[in-house]
Design a protein around this motif. Structure first.
Motif, PDB file in Angstrom:
ATOM      1  N   SER A 118      19.500  24.713  37.039  1.00  0.00           N
ATOM      2  CA  SER A 118      20.888  24.470  37.442  1.00  0.00           C
ATOM      3  C   SER A 118      21.270  23.036  37.111  1.00  0.00           C
ATOM      4  O   SER A 118      20.416  22.138  37.098  1.00  0.00           O
ATOM      5  N   VAL A 119      22.549  22.832  36.881  1.00  0.00           N
ATOM      6  CA  VAL A 119      23.042  21.466  36.707  1.00  0.00           C
ATOM      7  C   VAL A 119      22.737  20.631  37.950  1.00  0.00           C
ATOM      8  O   VAL A 119      22.543  19.412  37.870  1.00  0.00           O
ATOM      9  N   GLY A 162      26.181  25.552  35.024  1.00  0.00           N
ATOM     10  CA  GLY A 162      27.024  24.770  35.916  1.00  0.00           C
ATOM     11  C   GLY A 162      27.630  25.696  36.961  1.00  0.00           C
ATOM     12  O   GLY A 162      26.933  26.522  37.551  1.00  0.00           O
ATOM     13  N   HIS A 220      21.636  23.713  28.692  1.00  0.00           N
ATOM     14  CA  HIS A 220      22.654  23.454  29.723  1.00  0.00           C
ATOM     15  C   HIS A 220      23.961  24.169  29.348  1.00  0.00           C
ATOM     16  O   HIS A 220      24.467  23.994  28.239  1.00  0.00           O
ATOM     17  N   THR A 222      27.305  24.119  31.168  1.00  0.00           N
ATOM     18  CA  THR A 222      27.999  23.579  32.341  1.00  0.00           C
ATOM     19  C   THR A 222      29.493  23.337  32.124  1.00  0.00           C
ATOM     20  O   THR A 222      30.151  22.812  33.025  1.00  0.00           O
ATOM     21  N   GLU A 226      28.233  17.505  33.001  1.00  0.00           N
ATOM     22  CA  GLU A 226      27.362  16.342  32.962  1.00  0.00           C
ATOM     23  C   GLU A 226      27.954  15.174  32.185  1.00  0.00           C
ATOM     24  O   GLU A 226      27.547  14.028  32.353  1.00  0.00           O
TER      25      GLU A 226
END
Length: 229
Positions: A118-119, A162, A220, A222, A226
């Motif tokens: 997970s983020v 995300g 990732h 998201t 980030e």
């Protein structure tokens, strides 16, 4: 996974029977077989039963996806329920150890493990301190296990989503109807939550031969969160 040719076993909680049957229909619609296993993976013996049940149904195990998780929000650590912390670690990371332990003896060169990170494991989350901690552990678990299994030709990777529009979101918010308003809006450059299909393809890629040079990696998805961290 089914659309790419996989027969699938999946685990679910007994209260999710309706969703499980819907999932089974989609797998069969894609021309593949589904093996449904209602059980709680917080118990190590159920992790063993899940692997044994899959092997009994299909006779081989090429891909393991570790996706079971829970989270409960808490605004201040002084108020956190330690029983909830223990349950969160038990399901999110300790069950992952158990699933991999019991699955690996059946996996051969070319097999793949994909973990759900997970983020939150990278950025933290002030309301999900225990959940974020488990996700950080999953990232390190993924890298460490990948190094250990690489000589055997077994790849281990993870996906770090995300804010994704799944049942986990309303189920873990104190006032679901109110807190779901504007979910993901303003949190990321794409200014919306992701849909499950938008991260599912990352799992398929990592499980497939197209991802053969990926191990110890975390993809990732998201929406750019980030970049604003």
């Amino acid at each position: 996974m089914a659309r790419e040719g996989a027969d699938i076993s999946f685990v679910y909680l007994p209260e999710e029977e309706e969703d499980a049957q819907d999932t089974k229909k989609y797998i069969e619609k894609a021309g593949r077989k589904a093996n449904l296993m209602p059980m709680d993976l917080r118990k190590n013996e159920n992790c063993q039963k899940a692997v044994d049940g899959h092997m009994k149904a299909f006779g081989r195990l090429n891909v393991l996806v570790n996706n079971s998780a829970m989270q409960e929000m808490c605004d201040d650590l002084k108020d956190i329920d330690l029983d909830v912390v223990e349950k969160t670690f038990r399901l999110n990371i300790l069950a992952m150890f158990a699933m991999c332990k019991f699955a690996l003896p059946h996996m051969k060169r070319g097999s793949s493990i994909v973990n759900s990170c997970s983020v939150a494991g990278y950025m933290g989350n002030p309301q999900l301190v225990d959940y974020s901690s488990t996700k950080g552990a999953i990232a390190t678990f993924t890298r460490s296990l990948a190094q250990q299994q690489a000589p055997k030709g077994i790849r281990v990777n993870a996906v770090a989503p995300g804010i994704i529009w799944t049942p986990l979101q309303p189920a873990t918010k104190g006032n679901p109807a109110e807190n779901m308003k504007g979910l993901g809006v303003g949190s990321a450059p794409l200014n919306r939550p992701g849909m499950p299909i938008e991260v599912a393809t990352a799992y398929v890629f990592l499980a497939s031969p197209y991802g053969n040079y990926f191990t110890g990696e975390v993809i990732h998805g998201t929406g750019g969160i980030e970049m604003q961290g």
